[in-house]
Design a protein around this motif. Structure first.
Motif, PDB file in Angstrom:
ATOM      1  N   PHE A   1     -10.787  -4.913  -6.923  1.00 49.41           N
ATOM      2  CA  PHE A   1     -11.385  -6.255  -6.995  1.00 49.41           C
ATOM      3  C   PHE A   1     -12.583  -6.305  -7.934  1.00 49.41           C
ATOM      4  O   PHE A   1     -13.670  -6.772  -7.555  1.00 49.41           O
ATOM      5  CB  PHE A   1     -11.792  -6.711  -5.590  1.00 49.41           C
ATOM      6  CG  PHE A   1     -10.660  -6.689  -4.592  1.00 49.41           C
ATOM      7  CD1 PHE A   1      -9.702  -7.698  -4.594  1.00 49.41           C
ATOM      8  CD2 PHE A   1     -10.534  -5.652  -3.686  1.00 49.41           C
ATOM      9  CE1 PHE A   1      -8.653  -7.694  -3.687  1.00 49.41           C
ATOM     10  CE2 PHE A   1      -9.476  -5.632  -2.769  1.00 49.41           C
ATOM     11  CZ  PHE A   1      -8.533  -6.653  -2.774  1.00 49.41           C
TER      12      PHE A   1
ATOM     13  N   ALA B   1      -6.027  -2.661   1.295  1.00 47.35           N
ATOM     14  CA  ALA B   1      -5.350  -3.926   0.982  1.00 47.35           C
ATOM     15  C   ALA B   1      -5.633  -4.320  -0.462  1.00 47.35           C
ATOM     16  O   ALA B   1      -6.742  -4.143  -0.950  1.00 47.35           O
ATOM     17  CB  ALA B   1      -5.821  -5.017   1.924  1.00 47.35           C
ATOM     18  N   GLY B   2      -4.625  -4.842  -1.129  1.00 49.10           N
ATOM     19  CA  GLY B   2      -4.823  -5.342  -2.480  1.00 49.10           C
ATOM     20  C   GLY B   2      -4.208  -4.426  -3.524  1.00 49.10           C
ATOM     21  O   GLY B   2      -3.952  -3.256  -3.264  1.00 49.10           O
ATOM     22  N   ILE B   3      -3.963  -4.982  -4.696  1.00 47.57           N
ATOM     23  CA  ILE B   3      -3.302  -4.264  -5.783  1.00 47.57           C
ATOM     24  C   ILE B   3      -4.157  -4.344  -7.038  1.00 47.57           C
ATOM     25  O   ILE B   3      -4.610  -5.420  -7.437  1.00 47.57           O
ATOM     26  CB  ILE B   3      -1.914  -4.874  -6.059  1.00 47.57           C
ATOM     27  CG1 ILE B   3      -1.035  -4.796  -4.802  1.00 47.57           C
ATOM     28  CG2 ILE B   3      -1.238  -4.177  -7.241  1.00 47.57           C
ATOM     29  CD1 ILE B   3       0.278  -5.551  -4.916  1.00 47.57           C
TER      30      ILE B   3
ATOM     31  N   LYS C   1       4.836  -5.433 -10.216  1.00 47.71           N
ATOM     32  CA  LYS C   1       5.832  -6.504 -10.053  1.00 47.71           C
ATOM     33  C   LYS C   1       5.486  -7.387  -8.863  1.00 47.71           C
ATOM     34  O   LYS C   1       5.610  -8.612  -8.926  1.00 47.71           O
ATOM     35  CB  LYS C   1       7.235  -5.906  -9.912  1.00 47.71           C
ATOM     36  CG  LYS C   1       7.743  -5.269 -11.200  1.00 47.71           C
ATOM     37  CD  LYS C   1       9.085  -4.583 -11.006  1.00 47.71           C
ATOM     38  CE  LYS C   1       9.582  -3.989 -12.320  1.00 47.71           C
ATOM     39  NZ  LYS C   1      10.850  -3.207 -12.142  1.00 47.71           N
ATOM     40  N   ILE C   2       5.031  -6.767  -7.780  1.00 46.08           N
ATOM     41  CA  ILE C   2       4.636  -7.563  -6.613  1.00 46.08           C
ATOM     42  C   ILE C   2       3.412  -8.410  -6.948  1.00 46.08           C
ATOM     43  O   ILE C   2       3.353  -9.605  -6.643  1.00 46.08           O
ATOM     44  CB  ILE C   2       4.318  -6.652  -5.409  1.00 46.08           C
ATOM     45  CG1 ILE C   2       5.549  -5.859  -4.989  1.00 46.08           C
ATOM     46  CG2 ILE C   2       3.803  -7.492  -4.237  1.00 46.08           C
ATOM     47  CD1 ILE C   2       5.282  -4.870  -3.864  1.00 46.08           C
ATOM     48  N   LYS C   3       2.431  -7.779  -7.630  1.00 44.22           N
ATOM     49  CA  LYS C   3       1.217  -8.533  -7.970  1.00 44.22           C
ATOM     50  C   LYS C   3       1.560  -9.699  -8.884  1.00 44.22           C
ATOM     51  O   LYS C   3       1.055 -10.815  -8.705  1.00 44.22           O
ATOM     52  CB  LYS C   3       0.185  -7.622  -8.629  1.00 44.22           C
ATOM     53  CG  LYS C   3      -1.188  -8.293  -8.765  1.00 44.22           C
ATOM     54  CD  LYS C   3      -2.265  -7.329  -9.176  1.00 44.22           C
ATOM     55  CE  LYS C   3      -3.623  -8.008  -9.267  1.00 44.22           C
ATOM     56  NZ  LYS C   3      -4.287  -8.154  -7.965  1.00 44.22           N
TER      57      LYS C   3
ATOM     58  N   VAL D   1      -0.826   0.579  -0.503  1.00 46.60           N
ATOM     59  CA  VAL D   1       0.122  -0.038   0.427  1.00 46.60           C
ATOM     60  C   VAL D   1       0.013   0.546   1.830  1.00 46.60           C
ATOM     61  O   VAL D   1       0.642   0.029   2.753  1.00 46.60           O
ATOM     62  CB  VAL D   1       1.579   0.076  -0.080  1.00 46.60           C
ATOM     63  CG1 VAL D   1       1.751  -0.772  -1.330  1.00 46.60           C
ATOM     64  CG2 VAL D   1       1.963   1.507  -0.354  1.00 46.60           C
TER      65      VAL D   1
ATOM     66  N   TYR E   1       2.885 -12.591  -6.868  1.00 43.63           N
ATOM     67  CA  TYR E   1       1.874 -13.353  -6.125  1.00 43.63           C
ATOM     68  C   TYR E   1       0.769 -13.911  -7.022  1.00 43.63           C
ATOM     69  O   TYR E   1       0.181 -14.942  -6.712  1.00 43.63           O
ATOM     70  CB  TYR E   1       1.247 -12.484  -5.033  1.00 43.63           C
ATOM     71  CG  TYR E   1       2.124 -12.336  -3.807  1.00 43.63           C
ATOM     72  CD1 TYR E   1       2.305 -13.408  -2.935  1.00 43.63           C
ATOM     73  CD2 TYR E   1       2.769 -11.142  -3.526  1.00 43.63           C
ATOM     74  CE1 TYR E   1       3.099 -13.286  -1.800  1.00 43.63           C
ATOM     75  CE2 TYR E   1       3.569 -11.011  -2.391  1.00 43.63           C
ATOM     76  CZ  TYR E   1       3.725 -12.086  -1.532  1.00 43.63           C
ATOM     77  OH  TYR E   1       4.518 -11.968  -0.420  1.00 43.63           O
ATOM     78  N   GLU E   2       0.462 -13.201  -8.113  1.00 39.34           N
ATOM     79  CA  GLU E   2      -0.593 -13.617  -9.040  1.00 39.34           C
ATOM     80  C   GLU E   2      -0.030 -13.560 -10.458  1.00 39.34           C
ATOM     81  O   GLU E   2      -0.273 -12.603 -11.184  1.00 39.34           O
ATOM     82  CB  GLU E   2      -1.807 -12.701  -8.889  1.00 39.34           C
ATOM     83  CG  GLU E   2      -2.355 -12.609  -7.453  1.00 39.34           C
ATOM     84  CD  GLU E   2      -3.402 -11.502  -7.316  1.00 39.34           C
ATOM     85  OE1 GLU E   2      -4.422 -11.556  -8.024  1.00 39.34           O
ATOM     86  OE2 GLU E   2      -3.175 -10.560  -6.527  1.00 39.34           O
TER      87      GLU E   2
ATOM     88  N   LEU F   1       4.258  -1.942  -7.883  1.00 42.33           N
ATOM     89  CA  LEU F   1       3.147  -2.778  -7.407  1.00 42.33           C
ATOM     90  C   LEU F   1       2.808  -3.862  -8.422  1.00 42.33           C
ATOM     91  O   LEU F   1       2.456  -4.981  -8.048  1.00 42.33           O
ATOM     92  CB  LEU F   1       1.914  -1.917  -7.126  1.00 42.33           C
ATOM     93  CG  LEU F   1       1.964  -1.053  -5.867  1.00 42.33           C
ATOM     94  CD1 LEU F   1       0.603  -0.406  -5.624  1.00 42.33           C
ATOM     95  CD2 LEU F   1       2.384  -1.865  -4.649  1.00 42.33           C
TER      96      LEU F   1
ATOM     97  N   GLU G   1       0.135   4.473  -3.454  1.00 39.18           N
ATOM     98  CA  GLU G   1       0.505   4.674  -2.046  1.00 39.18           C
ATOM     99  C   GLU G   1      -0.629   4.285  -1.115  1.00 39.18           C
ATOM    100  O   GLU G   1      -0.420   3.646  -0.088  1.00 39.18           O
ATOM    101  CB  GLU G   1       0.909   6.130  -1.797  1.00 39.18           C
ATOM    102  CG  GLU G   1       2.302   6.444  -2.273  1.00 39.18           C
ATOM    103  CD  GLU G   1       2.680   7.898  -2.042  1.00 39.18           C
ATOM    104  OE1 GLU G   1       1.840   8.696  -1.587  1.00 39.18           O
ATOM    105  OE2 GLU G   1       3.847   8.255  -2.339  1.00 39.18           O
TER     106      GLU G   1
END
Lengths: 419, 419
Positions: B265, B293-295, B334-336, B289, B339-340, B332, B286
């Protein structure tokens, strides 16, 4: 006394979605391939029966893979930069096209089944391809191995590449031949497999619905797997209020197992319909983070009573190991909970339950080591450090998070050691 | 001609963050542990030198782990349901407390180093504990093995459990003894290691800043690793505008490597400060997850010129394998990006670059197989199917996504085979 096996060691299995049962130094008695009971010492009535000792090993149920694509096995862990559309059109569809060649299919399916068993999966629901001969080879190989399986000859007659699109009539007639030929199988059974709504005409789906009724056979497909697929389906089937309804309206539900892969963006109506027909929603954690955007609301679906299983979804997922998918299911729930706090975190116990007892229930009495369940089991070991020994449950946890197929010392299928 | 080794096989390494170099059937000549060159055939001047043939094997650079906790090794892949606060207070702090016992430390650190090398990691930045003797054993073992490492005796004098909180004066004097004793090491060097701002008083940090200057030594810590830590730090250090500034103000920057773990962050000011001092931001997929929390906004930081590395962060992460962290970094992202969406997806080439050449640059000329780089290398094999052979680059991709330590056939450290 019939055919009896007695095994000594630690034992772990799911009691409920919240609780793991743990036995240290227990004896598990297996009669004709079915668990007769778990004991602290061998009951007198079994005296004289030799005991197989697994010492520090932990006996656990074999895993169930509720969604995968056997023909995509050669592509596992490569082409990983591609996202769904490019991944399908550029790599996956052309690979599936190669299954018109039986020699290629023969080699791939032998390797797929061998790798699956090596990783401790003994129950599987898998897509084949549109090809009658190749998919026939897959179901025959699984039947021969005695693996509990549902195998689908894929149906698609629209919006796919020419070499994978069937004429509706051919798709239905070939599928009927496939059902006739294999519906009497003992272990590996056929299942209807429309790829997903965007690649199937309404006529094709209705035709499949008639076959479902005539042969009393279930269905699998990709359900609300992406925002694109959800929107596209409602555009193509404007008379349906949700993705799931497309298949219900076609008469595909209520004749056998119902397996919906991904189920990432379900509406209330999707959930209601899936539950009404006791369908399974299958989370495929690796696929989700590789090519399918979004994370299944697992905890929410569980609260709503949806039956959940895990899938390797090779080759969107990179590995056939369902044990590692269990860990990844917990991890994804933590990420989802971070971004969408109304979603609770899934416990390891619940993920293991999905990977074994709940997923296994699709195949009958499999996925547990309780009395009456098939002794489809693994013995895992080599995960503990001398300076910090693990409990049996912790051994299972580390196996799922950081173990490999090499930690599986023995594999049993209905009481017989295999692999 | 000096000590020369010649190796034949396929070769893959990162050219840039966007591009992987691939050689099929190449010859790599190593002189005194350093890559002399890569050739299509052996140059005449080396005729007579025996060639070691790795056939279908692929030679790749060894991996660099830029953030881990060697003492937490016994906890990898267990206690995974706990989130950060409970995980620290209930499990991790008590485990670290056990390192007052040198016998325990001796056993754990031998296992940690053995496992790390087995998984192909030959450069590491690691936390120890607050304990002088145990952390001394860790740095001595790494030095003896010839592993490039930065090892930190942890400092914390506030907001931790009593058994891990030091008196500020003791923390500083013990740290100075640690620096004096080991700053002349050739391979495993000391690094200042305030656990993170919430557990360090301003006086302790300022004292460490003086030591940084006196001994010209760098620092590692957890930087903006969670929303809680970011907020708590600014509450405890109200005169600082960001987490990173806390350490800069204390004089800890500019005297050696700067390693910020997680950096999930960061504010504009965090990024500006880290870049001004050429610091490394370490993604630990790892750990992210499991307990954090957070990527990390990896693609964005890369565009901003931040130097990036990967970390196993055991035991928040469950495995010491950096190769698998590379795959998880792509996943990760791809997930971020889902969502963002302003966050781009990271390519496999970039993740491998972080795991090897960019992370390795912290230790000097390591992490590549280009001329002039240390021959810290792995040979991987056993990943390809006969019916669908992989290119060398695809072999590396499958290794990172679905491989295991068993796919590493040989390990070289500065030209010598080890492990």
């Amino acid at each position: 006394m019939g055919e009896i096996g007695i095994y000594h060691g630690n034992i772990v299995f799911s009691k409920t979605e919240k609780e793991l049962a743990e036995y240290r130094n227990g004896y598990i008695v297996v009669e004709r391939g079915v668990v007769e009971g778990i004991y602290e010492r061998v009951p007198d009535r079994f005296c004289g029966v030799p005991v197989r000792d697994f010492d520090s090993g932990v006996m656990i149920p074999a895993f169930s893979d509720l969604h995968t694509h056997a023909p995509q096995y050669p592509q596992r862990g490569v082409k990983t930069d591609a996202l769904l559309k490019e991944w399908l059109e550029k790599y996956t569809f052309p690979l599936e096209g190669r299954f018109s060649d039986p020699e290629f299919a023969d080699a791939v399916y032998d390797a797929f089944i061998g790798d699956m068993i090596r990783r401790g999966t003994m129950h599987v629901v898998t897509f084949g391809t549109i090809h009658e001969q190749a998919t026939g080879m897959l179901i025959e190989k699984l039947e021969k191995k005695g693996i509990d399986a549902y195998v689908g000859k894929v149906n698609m007659d629209e919006n796919g590449p020419e070499y994978l699109c069937e004429r509706k009539e051919d798709s239905l007639s070939v599928t009927e031949r496939f059902l006739e030929k294999y519906c009497a199988n003992r272990r590996a059974k056929p299942i209807l497999t429309p790829r997903f709504a965007p690649t199937c005409s309404g006529e094709l789906l209705t035709g499949l619905g008639k076959l479902a009724k005539k042969y009393d056979v279930g269905m699998q497909t990709h359900l609300v797997e992406s925002l694109w697929e959800k929107k596209e389906t409602l555009r193509l089937f404007p008379d349906c209020s949700c993705d799931t309804e497309v298949y219900e309206k076609a008469g595909l539900f209520g004749h056998g197992p119902l397996v919906g892969a991904h189920f990432i963006f379900p509406s209330e109506e999707d959930i209601r319909l899936l539950n009404r027909y006791s369908g399974y929603a299958v989370q495929c954690p690796e696929a989700t983070v590789n090519v399918i955007a979004g994370i299944m609301p697992t905890a929410l679906l569980s609260e709503r009573g949806v039956k959940l299983g895990l899938g390797s979804d090779v080759a969107a997922g990179q590995s056939l190991g369902i044990f590692s998918q269990a860990a990844k299911s917990v991890q994804l729930s933590k990420i989802k909970s971070f971004y969408e706090p109304e979603n609770k975190v899934v416990s390891f116990a619940q993920a293991f339950f999905m990977a074994t007892k709940q997923g296994g229930s699709l195949f009958g009495k499999t996925g547990s080591l309780e009395k009456g369940y098939a002794f489809d089991a693994l013995v895992i070991d080599g995960l503990s450090d001398e300076f910090a020994p693990l409990s049996p449950v912790e051994t299972v946890e580390r196996f799922c998070y950081a173990g490999s197929a090499d930690n599986i010392l023995a594999r049993f299928l209905r009481g017989c050691e295999i692999g």
